[in-house]
Design a protein around this motif. Sequence first.
Motif, PDB file in Angstrom:
ATOM      1  N   CYS A 175       0.809  -1.222   0.000  1.00 48.09           N
ATOM      2  CA  CYS A 175       0.000   0.000   0.000  1.00 48.09           C
ATOM      3  C   CYS A 175       0.842   1.272   0.000  1.00 48.09           C
ATOM      4  N   GLU A 176       0.885   1.930  -1.140  1.00 50.16           N
ATOM      5  CA  GLU A 176       1.431   3.285  -1.266  1.00 50.16           C
ATOM      6  C   GLU A 176       0.593   3.954  -2.354  1.00 50.16           C
ATOM      7  N   ASN A 177       0.725   5.279  -2.508  1.00 49.59           N
ATOM      8  CA  ASN A 177      -0.032   5.942  -3.566  1.00 49.59           C
ATOM      9  C   ASN A 177       0.836   6.073  -4.825  1.00 49.59           C
ATOM     10  N   GLY A 178       0.595   5.169  -5.784  1.00 52.70           N
ATOM     11  CA  GLY A 178       1.423   5.115  -6.990  1.00 52.70           C
ATOM     12  C   GLY A 178       1.405   6.406  -7.799  1.00 52.70           C
ATOM     13  N   ASP A 179       0.249   7.057  -7.912  1.00 54.27           N
ATOM     14  CA  ASP A 179       0.161   8.281  -8.731  1.00 54.27           C
ATOM     15  C   ASP A 179       0.993   9.408  -8.127  1.00 54.27           C
TER      16      ASP A 179
ATOM     17  N   TRP B 254      19.879   1.385   2.949  1.00 57.77           N
ATOM     18  CA  TRP B 254      18.572   1.338   3.622  1.00 57.77           C
ATOM     19  C   TRP B 254      17.411   1.546   2.645  1.00 57.77           C
ATOM     20  N   ILE B 255      17.694   1.562   1.357  1.00 56.24           N
ATOM     21  CA  ILE B 255      16.606   1.824   0.401  1.00 56.24           C
ATOM     22  C   ILE B 255      15.736   0.584   0.214  1.00 56.24           C
ATOM     23  N   CYS B 256      14.492   0.741   0.598  1.00 56.52           N
ATOM     24  CA  CYS B 256      13.493  -0.280   0.289  1.00 56.52           C
ATOM     25  C   CYS B 256      12.164   0.458   0.140  1.00 56.52           C
ATOM     26  N   SER B 257      11.175  -0.259  -0.363  1.00 57.34           N
ATOM     27  CA  SER B 257       9.862   0.361  -0.542  1.00 57.34           C
ATOM     28  C   SER B 257       8.820  -0.442   0.200  1.00 57.34           C
ATOM     29  N   PRO B 258       8.000   0.210   0.998  1.00 51.78           N
ATOM     30  CA  PRO B 258       8.030   1.626   1.355  1.00 51.78           C
ATOM     31  C   PRO B 258       9.298   1.962   2.152  1.00 51.78           C
ATOM     32  N   PRO B 259       9.601   3.267   2.244  1.00 54.44           N
ATOM     33  CA  PRO B 259      10.816   3.657   2.967  1.00 54.44           C
ATOM     34  C   PRO B 259      10.604   3.700   4.476  1.00 54.44           C
ATOM     35  N   MET B 260      11.714   3.839   5.195  1.00 56.02           N
ATOM     36  CA  MET B 260      11.618   4.090   6.633  1.00 56.02           C
ATOM     37  C   MET B 260      11.146   5.525   6.858  1.00 56.02           C
ATOM     38  N   ARG B 261      10.611   5.792   8.041  1.00 55.29           N
ATOM     39  CA  ARG B 261       9.960   7.078   8.290  1.00 55.29           C
ATOM     40  C   ARG B 261      10.662   7.837   9.409  1.00 55.29           C
TER      41      ARG B 261
ATOM     42  N   HIS C 149       4.277  -5.081   5.021  1.00 59.01           N
ATOM     43  CA  HIS C 149       5.271  -4.071   5.403  1.00 59.01           C
ATOM     44  C   HIS C 149       4.675  -2.719   5.835  1.00 59.01           C
ATOM     45  N   MET C 150       3.860  -2.728   6.892  1.00 51.30           N
ATOM     46  CA  MET C 150       3.313  -1.463   7.432  1.00 51.30           C
ATOM     47  C   MET C 150       4.465  -0.677   8.061  1.00 51.30           C
ATOM     48  N   ASN C 151       4.483   0.604   7.784  1.00 53.32           N
ATOM     49  CA  ASN C 151       5.686   1.383   8.070  1.00 53.32           C
ATOM     50  C   ASN C 151       5.407   2.723   8.726  1.00 53.32           C
ATOM     51  N   ALA C 152       4.137   3.152   8.758  1.00 62.30           N
ATOM     52  CA  ALA C 152       3.817   4.509   9.216  1.00 62.30           C
ATOM     53  C   ALA C 152       2.847   4.461  10.390  1.00 62.30           C
ATOM     54  N   ALA C 153       3.013   5.419  11.297  1.00 63.37           N
ATOM     55  CA  ALA C 153       2.133   5.485  12.478  1.00 63.37           C
ATOM     56  C   ALA C 153       0.670   5.486  12.061  1.00 63.37           C
ATOM     57  N   GLY C 154       0.347   6.272  11.030  1.00 66.14           N
ATOM     58  CA  GLY C 154      -1.039   6.379  10.593  1.00 66.14           C
ATOM     59  C   GLY C 154      -1.606   5.056  10.105  1.00 66.14           C
ATOM     60  N   GLU C 155      -0.746   4.167   9.623  1.00 63.07           N
ATOM     61  CA  GLU C 155      -1.236   2.849   9.200  1.00 63.07           C
ATOM     62  C   GLU C 155      -1.689   2.033  10.414  1.00 63.07           C
ATOM     63  N   VAL C 156      -0.980   2.196  11.520  1.00 66.62           N
ATOM     64  CA  VAL C 156      -1.391   1.490  12.741  1.00 66.62           C
ATOM     65  C   VAL C 156      -2.737   2.040  13.205  1.00 66.62           C
ATOM     66  N   ASP C 157      -2.879   3.370  13.151  1.00 64.61           N
ATOM     67  CA  ASP C 157      -4.165   3.985  13.530  1.00 64.61           C
ATOM     68  C   ASP C 157      -5.286   3.476  12.621  1.00 64.61           C
ATOM     69  N   MET C 158      -4.983   3.410  11.323  1.00 63.26           N
ATOM     70  CA  MET C 158      -5.967   2.934  10.356  1.00 63.26           C
ATOM     71  C   MET C 158      -6.345   1.487  10.635  1.00 63.26           C
TER      72      MET C 158
ATOM     73  N   TRP D   4       1.803   9.592   4.060  1.00 67.71           N
ATOM     74  CA  TRP D   4       0.355   9.718   3.881  1.00 67.71           C
ATOM     75  C   TRP D   4      -0.166   8.827   2.753  1.00 67.71           C
ATOM     76  N   GLY D   5       0.677   8.612   1.749  1.00 66.07           N
ATOM     77  CA  GLY D   5       0.283   7.719   0.653  1.00 66.07           C
ATOM     78  C   GLY D   5       0.071   6.299   1.158  1.00 66.07           C
ATOM     79  N   ALA D   6       0.947   5.877   2.076  1.00 64.24           N
ATOM     80  CA  ALA D   6       0.795   4.533   2.663  1.00 64.24           C
ATOM     81  C   ALA D   6      -0.453   4.471   3.533  1.00 64.24           C
ATOM     82  N   VAL D   7      -0.692   5.552   4.271  1.00 60.67           N
ATOM     83  CA  VAL D   7      -1.827   5.565   5.208  1.00 60.67           C
ATOM     84  C   VAL D   7      -3.149   5.517   4.440  1.00 60.67           C
ATOM     85  N   GLU D   8      -3.291   6.411   3.452  1.00 62.52           N
ATOM     86  CA  GLU D   8      -4.588   6.431   2.762  1.00 62.52           C
ATOM     87  C   GLU D   8      -4.766   5.181   1.913  1.00 62.52           C
ATOM     88  N   SER D   9      -3.679   4.656   1.394  1.00 63.71           N
ATOM     89  CA  SER D   9      -3.784   3.449   0.573  1.00 63.71           C
ATOM     90  C   SER D   9      -4.166   2.244   1.441  1.00 63.71           C
TER      91      SER D   9
END
Length: 470
Positions: free
Chosen positions: A181-185, A280-287, A236-245, A212-217
Motif C-alpha cells: 500500500c502506497e499511492n502510486g500516482d 537502507w533503500i526499500c519500498s516503502p521507505p523508513m519514516r 510491510h506497514m511502516n507509518a504510524a497512521g497505518e497502525v491507527d488505520m 500519507w500515501g501509505a496511510v490512505e492506501s
Amino acid sequence: MKTLIKNGTLITASETFRADLLIEGEKITRVGFNLTESPDLQIDATGKLIMPGGVDPHVHLDLPMFDTVSSDDHYSGHKAAAFGGTTTALDFVVLEDEGFEPSVELWMKKAEKAAIDYSFHMNLTRFDDDLAQSIPSLMKMGVQTLKVFTAYNGRLRLDDGGIFRALQIARDNGMLVMAHCENGDVIERLTEQARAEGRSSPIWHALTRPAWGAVESSLRMAAMAEQADAPVYIVHMNAAGEVDMLRYARERGVKVMGETCPQYLFFTLDHIARPDGAKWICSPPMRTEADNARLWEGLSQNILQTIGTDHCPFFYDGTRPILYEGEEIAIPGKELGRDDFTKIPNGIPGIQDRLPVLWTYGVNAGYLTPNQFVAYTSSNPAKIFGLYPRKGALIAGADADVVIWDPEKRVKYGKAHSHQRTDYNVYEDWELKGYPEKVFLRGKLIVDGDQWKGARGGGEFLKRGVGEVL
Ligand code: URP
Ligand code: ZN
Ligand code: ZN
C-alpha cells in the motif's frame, strides 16, 4: 532418530512453561514433565528457551529487479534464515507473461535448492478476464495467496477495480489477498519532479514516497476488503497512521491484518540520508522516530498481526566480490543507482537478523513479551498462511522445527555473523543478548552453534491449508 530435549523453558504464543520435548523422526511426539525415553540424542537445555522455528511470511529470493537480482537465492537465503532461527519462509512468485502455471513452475525450479521449508505467494501484477478465471487454479498448485500493489505504476500496480475483483475471487475460493500500500500516482509525480530538479541522492527515494500515501492506501485497501466481504493482509506497514488505520478498521469488524518488518521499527529517514544511505533503500521507505514508536505500540497492543522481513538483499557495492562458501561472488547492487535514486534496487537484507535483533531490542527492551515474540514471528504467520499447527507450534504432531535459544549469549552482530549473501548488514555492531544455539528442521539438526549442518535441497515445499483470519 529420537531426540530428547530436557529441562528447557518452552515458549509458545500463549504460554511459558518448563518441560521436556521429544522428537521422533520429523515430528514432535511428546511434550511433558520428566520424560524418560531412551533417545539417540539427549540435549540438556537447562537455562535455555525452546521456541518453534520462525516463520517468515515475506521474503524475496532470487528476485529479478531492475538490471540485477536479489543476492540471496533459495539456498543462501534459507541457510541465513536457519542461522537466525527461521525454518519456514514464504516468497513471491513473479507473474510471467505465460500465466500462473509456468510462473509457479519456474519458482519451483529455483527452490529445488531450498534448505528450509517454504511456500509461495503469487504477485498479481496484471488483471484481465482470462487471468481472473485462472486464479482458482493456483490453489491446486498450493498457492493460496495473491499480492497486489497500489504503487509501481505501469509495472506492478493494479487499479482499484482489479484489486476489488481479486478480493472477491479470493473470497470465493478461500484465498487471501496481500497488499502493498502506497499511492502510486503521487509517487510518479513526485519522482518526475525530483528528477527534473536534478535530485539524485538516496534520500529522494524516501521523499518521493510520503507516509500519507501509505496511510490512505492502507485505509482504501481495508475499505475495499470490507466492501468485497474479504479478508486482506497489508504487508510491510511502516507509518504510524497505518497502525491507527488498522485499529480503526479492525474495531469496526473489517477483516484486515497487518504485518510490519524490523526495519520500520529501528530505522528512520536519517539512515537513508547518510552517505551510504542506499543500504537502507526499500519500498516503502523508513519514516520517523514517531512512526517507529507507534509501530512498537501497535505490536505491544496486538493491533498488528505479524513481523516479516521483506528480505530482499542487494550488494552495497556489487563490483567487489565477497567470499561465499569459499567462492568469490559479486552481484550488481545498490551502486547501479549511484547517480540516480530511481535506479537503486529496492530492498534490504534481514532474514537472519529478524529474530535475534527483535529478541534484544523488542523482548529484552520490554516492547514485546516472549509470547508475543513467538506469536508475531512464528505462530501468527503460520495461522494466517495455512500452516498451523504443522508449523509455529510446540505440540505433539507438529513438525519438529525447534529452536534452542540461549537467552544469555552475547553477540556483537553484523556481517561477520550473518550468512546473508551480501556485503553489508544494517545491524552492524549492534550488541545482542540472546541468540539461537541449535535449530532443528523437521527433526534434523541444521544449525549447531556456528556449524551449518543443513543441506541444499533439504527444504520441502509446503502445501498449505486454509488460513485463519486473526
Ligand atoms: O523494497 C522492497 N520492499 N522490495 C521488495 C518488493 C516489495 O515491494 O516488497
Ligand atoms: Zn511490497
Ligand atoms: Zn516485499
